[in-house]
Scaffold this motif. Structure first.
Motif, mmCIF file in Angstrom:
data_model
loop_
_atom_site.group_PDB
_atom_site.id
_atom_site.type_symbol
_atom_site.label_atom_id
_atom_site.label_comp_id
_atom_site.label_asym_id
_atom_site.label_seq_id
_atom_site.Cartn_x
_atom_site.Cartn_y
_atom_site.Cartn_z
ATOM 1 N N GLU A 12 -11.885 -16.035 0.685
ATOM 2 C CA GLU A 12 -10.592 -15.957 1.758
ATOM 3 C C GLU A 12 -9.644 -15.945 0.406
ATOM 4 N N THR A 13 -9.993 -16.622 -0.692
ATOM 5 C CA THR A 13 -8.929 -16.839 -1.864
ATOM 6 C C THR A 13 -8.706 -15.229 -2.495
ATOM 7 N N LEU A 14 -9.403 -14.480 -2.070
ATOM 8 C CA LEU A 14 -9.045 -12.901 -2.453
ATOM 9 C C LEU A 14 -7.880 -12.455 -1.799
ATOM 10 N N VAL A 15 -7.612 -12.950 -0.563
ATOM 11 C CA VAL A 15 -6.664 -12.475 0.359
ATOM 12 C C VAL A 15 -5.344 -12.512 0.191
ATOM 13 N N ILE A 16 -4.915 -13.712 -0.579
ATOM 14 C CA ILE A 16 -3.596 -13.849 -0.656
ATOM 15 C C ILE A 16 -3.090 -13.149 -1.953
ATOM 16 N N PRO A 17 -3.483 -13.170 -3.049
ATOM 17 C CA PRO A 17 -3.143 -12.414 -3.999
ATOM 18 C C PRO A 17 -2.879 -10.902 -3.810
ATOM 19 N N LEU A 18 -4.196 -10.337 -3.060
ATOM 20 C CA LEU A 18 -4.160 -8.832 -2.413
ATOM 21 C C LEU A 18 -2.856 -8.737 -1.700
ATOM 22 N N TYR A 19 -2.900 -9.548 -0.668
ATOM 23 C CA TYR A 19 -1.717 -9.282 0.015
ATOM 24 C C TYR A 19 -0.184 -9.335 -0.635
ATOM 25 N N GLY A 20 -0.128 -10.325 -1.407
ATOM 26 C CA GLY A 20 0.979 -10.399 -2.362
ATOM 27 C C GLY A 20 1.284 -9.011 -3.139
ATOM 28 N N ARG A 21 0.225 -8.329 -3.825
ATOM 29 C CA ARG A 21 0.574 -7.094 -4.548
ATOM 30 C C ARG A 21 0.825 -6.177 -3.609
ATOM 31 N N ALA A 22 0.334 -6.029 -2.331
ATOM 32 C CA ALA A 22 0.702 -5.050 -1.418
ATOM 33 C C ALA A 22 2.058 -5.252 -0.875
ATOM 34 N N LEU A 23 2.491 -6.632 -0.853
ATOM 35 C CA LEU A 23 3.676 -6.788 -0.007
ATOM 36 C C LEU A 23 4.865 -6.447 -1.075
ATOM 37 N N CYS A 24 4.478 -6.886 -2.563
ATOM 38 C CA CYS A 24 5.580 -6.314 -3.715
ATOM 39 C C CYS A 24 5.821 -4.949 -3.842
ATOM 40 N N SER A 25 4.507 -4.100 -3.687
ATOM 41 C CA SER A 25 4.590 -2.745 -3.819
ATOM 42 C C SER A 25 5.411 -2.200 -2.739
ATOM 43 N N ARG A 26 5.530 -2.661 -1.421
ATOM 44 C CA ARG A 26 6.072 -2.247 -0.447
ATOM 45 C C ARG A 26 7.723 -2.648 -0.558
ATOM 46 N N LYS A 27 8.059 -3.797 -0.930
ATOM 47 C CA LYS A 27 9.140 -4.113 -1.076
ATOM 48 C C LYS A 27 9.861 -3.807 -2.430
ATOM 49 N N PHE A 28 9.354 -3.717 -3.555
ATOM 50 C CA PHE A 28 9.981 -3.510 -4.651
ATOM 51 C C PHE A 28 9.033 -2.510 -5.717
ATOM 52 N N PRO A 29 8.900 -1.051 -5.210
ATOM 53 C CA PRO A 29 8.183 -0.268 -5.736
ATOM 54 C C PRO A 29 8.552 0.089 -7.087
ATOM 55 N N GLN A 30 9.881 -0.130 -7.419
ATOM 56 C CA GLN A 30 10.452 0.100 -8.640
ATOM 57 C C GLN A 30 9.823 -0.794 -9.849
ATOM 58 N N LEU A 31 9.396 -2.085 -9.124
ATOM 59 C CA LEU A 31 9.001 -2.989 -10.262
ATOM 60 C C LEU A 31 7.387 -2.830 -10.189
ATOM 61 N N PHE A 32 6.790 -2.561 -9.284
ATOM 62 C CA PHE A 32 5.230 -2.644 -9.408
ATOM 63 C C PHE A 32 4.718 -1.561 -8.190
ATOM 64 N N ALA A 33 3.572 -1.053 -8.405
ATOM 65 C CA ALA A 33 2.954 -0.110 -7.497
ATOM 66 C C ALA A 33 1.544 -0.438 -7.506
ATOM 67 N N ASP A 34 1.007 -0.760 -6.318
ATOM 68 C CA ASP A 34 -0.630 -0.892 -6.310
ATOM 69 C C ASP A 34 -1.014 -0.246 -5.229
ATOM 70 N N GLN A 35 -1.192 1.065 -4.997
ATOM 71 C CA GLN A 35 -1.696 1.606 -3.965
ATOM 72 C C GLN A 35 -2.899 1.020 -3.420
ATOM 73 N N THR A 36 -3.925 0.799 -4.383
ATOM 74 C CA THR A 36 -5.361 0.327 -3.824
ATOM 75 C C THR A 36 -4.928 -0.903 -3.097
ATOM 76 N N ALA A 37 -4.063 -1.984 -3.614
ATOM 77 C CA ALA A 37 -4.234 -3.168 -2.696
ATOM 78 C C ALA A 37 -3.941 -2.791 -1.200
ATOM 79 N N SER A 38 -2.986 -1.904 -1.019
ATOM 80 C CA SER A 38 -2.426 -1.443 0.535
ATOM 81 C C SER A 38 -3.488 -0.887 1.151
ATOM 82 N N GLU A 39 -4.325 -0.055 0.532
ATOM 83 C CA GLU A 39 -5.573 0.676 1.004
ATOM 84 C C GLU A 39 -6.650 -0.474 1.322
#
Length: 286
Positions: A12-39
C-alpha cells in the motif's frame, strides 16, 4: 485483470506517491508529466476514493507538488551524471513503482530498480523489466545487492532514492553511504532528506503503528555539508532545497500559498536534495 493492493500492507505504501505523481501530472502538466503513473492507477485494484475526495484540498495538492518536484530534481541529477557517464548504471533505491530510470534513459545506460521482495512482486506484475533494465528484490541494508550492479566500473554509477531514507536509522544510512563510496568510486548518490521536525511529522503515523518511540534515531539532517561530510573521506557533499532549488515554482494553477509553503519546506523544515559524489581511486572525482 487489475492488480489488487491490500490495505495496511507494505504494498500500500506504493499507492500514495504513485497517486501524487498522477495528480500533479493532471494539475500541473507544465511542471511535471508522468503518463505512466496515470496508466498504472487504472491497472490497480485499490479504493482511491478517499484520496480523490481530497484531491482539490490545499495540502493534498501541495503534497502532490512535493512528490513531483522531488522526482524532477532527482531526474535532473541523474541526467547530469549521464551527460559525462553515458553508459553508467542508473540505480533506483527503494523504487516502488517509480519510473525515473526509464524517464532518464539515454539509450546507453543500464537501469536497476531495487526494493523489498513484497514490493518487487507488484513491480514485476505491472512494470516488468525492459531491455537494459533489471528489477532486483533486496534489502538495501544487506550490501550483497552491490554484486548485482554488474555494469563495468569504468562506466560509472548514479544512485537515487526518493522518500526512502526517512525510514532508516541514521547509522544505517551512514553505513550504506560509506560502503557505496568504497565500492563505487566516481559514482554519485542523490536522495531527499529533511530536518528533524519534518521527519517527525512524516513518521508520525508509521511510528505509532510500529510502536517506535525514539523518532530521533531516524535519519534527518539540517545542514548536509556540515553533518554528513565526516561519514567517509571518499564522499563530497552538496545540497539544494527540493521545492525551490531546481525549478521555478510558477505557472498555471500555482498559487502564492503554494510558493509560501514551498519556502517553509525548503527553509525551516529543511527539505533538500543531497548529492554525494564518491571520490575516484586517485582521489579525483570527474
Amino acid at each position: 485483470m487489475r492488480y489488487p493492493i491490500q490495505k495496511n500492507s507494505i504494498q500500500e505504501t506504493l499507492v500514495i506517491p504513485l497517486y501524487g505523481r498522477a495528480l500533479c501530472s493532471r494539475k500541473f502538466p507544465q511542471l511535471f508529466a508522468d503518463q505512466t503513473a496515470s496508466e498504472l492507477l487504472e491497472r490497480i485494484d485499490y479504493d482511491f476514493s478517499a484520496l480523490e475526495r481530497k484531491s482539490d484540498s490545499l495540502m493534498q495538492i501541495f503534497g502532490a507538488l512535493e512528490v513531483a518536484m522531488r522526482q524532477g530534481d532527482l531526474a535532473f541529477e541523474v541526467r547530469d551524471y549521464l551527460s559525462t557517464h553515458p553508459k553508467a548504471a542508473v540505480v533506483n533505491l527503494g523504487c516502488g513503482l517509480d519510473q525515473t530510470g526509464r524517464a532518464c534513459d539515454n539509450g546507453q545506460c543500464y537501469i536497476y530498480n531495487i526494493d523489498l521482495p513484497d514490493v518487487m512482486v507488484v513491480r514485476e506484475a505491472l512494470l516488468p523489466a525492459e531491455e537494459r533494465e533489471k528489477n532486483l528484490a533486496a534489502d538495501l541494508n544487506d550490501f550483497s545487492w552491490f554484486d548485482a550492479i554488474d555494469t563495468p566500473a569504468e562506466d560509472g554509477a548514479v544512485f537515487f532514492a526518493a522518500g526512502v531514507f526517512y525510514y532508516f536509522r541514521t547509522e544505517q544510512v551512514r553505513a550504506l553511504c560509506a560502503a557505496m563510496a568504497e565500492r563505487f568510486p566516481d559514482g554519485r548518490l542523490v536522495f531527499d532528506a529533511a530536518g528533524p521536525a519534518a521527519v517527525k511529522l512524516m513518521l508520525k503515523t508509521w511510528v505509532k503503528q510500529a510502536g517506535i518511540r525514539d523518532v530521533g534515531a531516524y535519519f534527518s539532517v539540517r545542514d548536509a555539508e556540515k553533518e554528513l561530510t565526516s561519514w567517509s573521506n571518499r564522499i563530497s557533499i552538496s545540497s539544494r532545497g527540493y521545492m525551490l532549488g531546481y525549478q521555478d515554482l510558477r505557472g498555471p494553477g500555482i498559487r502564492n500559498i503554494h510558493r509560501l509553503l514551498a519556502g517553509i519546506a525548503d527553509g525551516p523544515m529543511k527539505l533538500q536534495i543531497v548529492r554525494m559524489e564518491f571520490q575516484a581511486r586517485n582521489g579525483v572525482s570527474s
